[in-house]
Design an enzyme around this catalytic site. Structure first.
Site, PDB file in Angstrom:
ATOM      1  N   HIS A 189      -4.933  38.521  77.031  1.00 33.96           N
ATOM      2  CA  HIS A 189      -4.899  37.570  75.921  1.00 33.96           C
ATOM      3  C   HIS A 189      -6.100  37.734  74.996  1.00 33.96           C
ATOM      4  O   HIS A 189      -7.050  38.454  75.302  1.00 33.96           O
ATOM      5  CB  HIS A 189      -4.843  36.137  76.456  1.00 33.96           C
ATOM      6  CG  HIS A 189      -6.068  35.725  77.214  1.00 33.96           C
ATOM      7  ND1 HIS A 189      -7.167  35.152  76.595  1.00 33.96           N
ATOM      8  CD2 HIS A 189      -6.375  35.782  78.531  1.00 33.96           C
ATOM      9  CE1 HIS A 189      -8.090  34.876  77.516  1.00 33.96           C
ATOM     10  NE2 HIS A 189      -7.635  35.262  78.701  1.00 33.96           N
ATOM     11  N   CYS A 205      -8.014  36.307  84.154  1.00 31.04           N
ATOM     12  CA  CYS A 205      -7.267  37.067  83.171  1.00 31.04           C
ATOM     13  C   CYS A 205      -8.141  38.075  82.425  1.00 31.04           C
ATOM     14  O   CYS A 205      -9.355  38.064  82.512  1.00 31.04           O
ATOM     15  CB  CYS A 205      -6.585  36.127  82.193  1.00 31.04           C
ATOM     16  SG  CYS A 205      -5.390  35.035  82.992  1.00 31.04           S
TER      17      CYS A 205
END
Length: 240
Positions: A189, A205
Site C-alpha cells: 500500500h 504490511c
C-alpha cells in the site's frame, strides 16, 4: 544497472511458509496512530533535484504532494534494472531483508521499488497471489489491533473504518494478498511518509511512497504471483 541482491539468486531453492502471525497482522498502520505523533527527526541532507516521477499529483482524487526526497535516498528511487529473478514475468518479489520490491518484467528486467516493512512480530513471508487492487481504499484495523491500540476504535470494522484520503494508512492504492483463496491480511500500500521507507515501522504490511504504489498499481495485474522473502533475523518465518 544490475541488482546484486543475494536473496534473489536463490528464490527457486527457498521454501516459504506463512508466518504464524498472519492472522493477527495489525492492519497496515505505522507504529504510531495516523497523524498523531510528530514525524521523527532526520539528519539534514544535501539538496537534490526531485525527479519528475516524485512530483506532486494534483489530479488525483485527493491531490498528492511531492515526495520529500530529503527523506528518500537516491539509491532507493524507483528504477528499471537488470534482474535475474528466475520467476515468471509479472511476479512481485518482496525482498524483506533488503527492503526492496521487484516487479519482474520480460527479458531479465524488473522495476525495483524501495519499501518499508513490518516491524518484528508483525511480519509475513511466503508465496501467494495478489488477488485484487483498490484505488483510494478504506481502512479498518482488525479487532486484535484495536484491542492493542484503543485509540483506533473510531476506525474499527464495527464503526465502518476510515474513509479514503491522505490520512488513511493504506494511502492512494492497496494491493490485497491472498493465500489458498483466503485473505492473508497482508497488503502492499501507499504512504505519504517518505521517512518510513527503508525502515521497519508498519504492522505487517509493505509500504511504498504514494507515487510508487500508483505506478505499481497501474502495471501489475490481478492474480499475479507474489513471493515474500523472509528476513533471516526473523527465524519464526523460515521454513525448517
Amino acid at each position: 544497472m544490475t541488482d546484486r541482491s543475494s536473496s534473489a539468486g536463490s528464490l527457486t531453492r527457498r521454501a516459504f511458509v506463512i508466518g504464524a502471525g498472519a492472522a493477527t497482522l495489525a492492519g497496515c498502520v505505522s507504529a504510531r496512530p495516523p497523524s498523531v505523533a510528530p514525524q521523527p527527526q532526520v539528519p539534514v541532507r544535501e539538496k537534490r533535484v526531485r525527479p519528475p516521477m516524485y512530483e506532486a499529483l494534483p489530479d488525483e482524487r485527493f491531490p498528492i504532494p511531492a515526495v520529500d526526497i530529503s527523506r528518500l535516498e537516491e539509491r532507493f528511487w524507483r528504477a528499471e534494472i537488470d534482474y535475474d529473478a528466475r520467476e515468471v514475468p509479472g511476479t512481485l518479489i518482496v525482498d524483506t531483508p533488503a527492503k526492496y520490491l521487484y516487479h519482474v518484467r520480460p527479458g531479465g528486467r524488473a522495476v525495483r521499488y524501495e519499501i518499508g516493512v513490518g516491524r518484528d512480530g508483525f511480519s509475513w513471508a511466503g508465496r501467494a497471489i495478489m488477488a485484487y487492487r483498490r484505488e483510494w481504499p478504506r481502512w479498518a484495523p482488525p479487532d486484535a489491533m484495536v484491542a492493542r491500540q484503543p485509540e483506533l476504535e473510531p476506525y474499527s470494522i464495527a464503526n465502518g473504518g476510515m474513509g479514503p484520503g491522505l490520512r488513511n494508512p493504506l494511502g492512494a492504492r492497496a494491493l490485497y494478498i491472498h493465500k489458498d483463496g483466503k485473505d492473508t491480511l497482508y497488503r502492499l500500500h501507499g504512504t505519504p511518509e517518505a521517512w518510513s521507507i527503508g525502515k521497519e515501522v508498519s504492522s505487517g504490511c509493505i509500504r511504498l511512497v504514494n507515487q510508487d504504489i500508483i505506478h505499481l498499481h497501474g502495471s501489475v495485474r490481478d492474480g499475479s504471483p507474489i513471493v515474500v522473502i523472509p528476513d533471516p533475523a526473523k527465524r519464526h518465518l523460515l521454513a525448517v
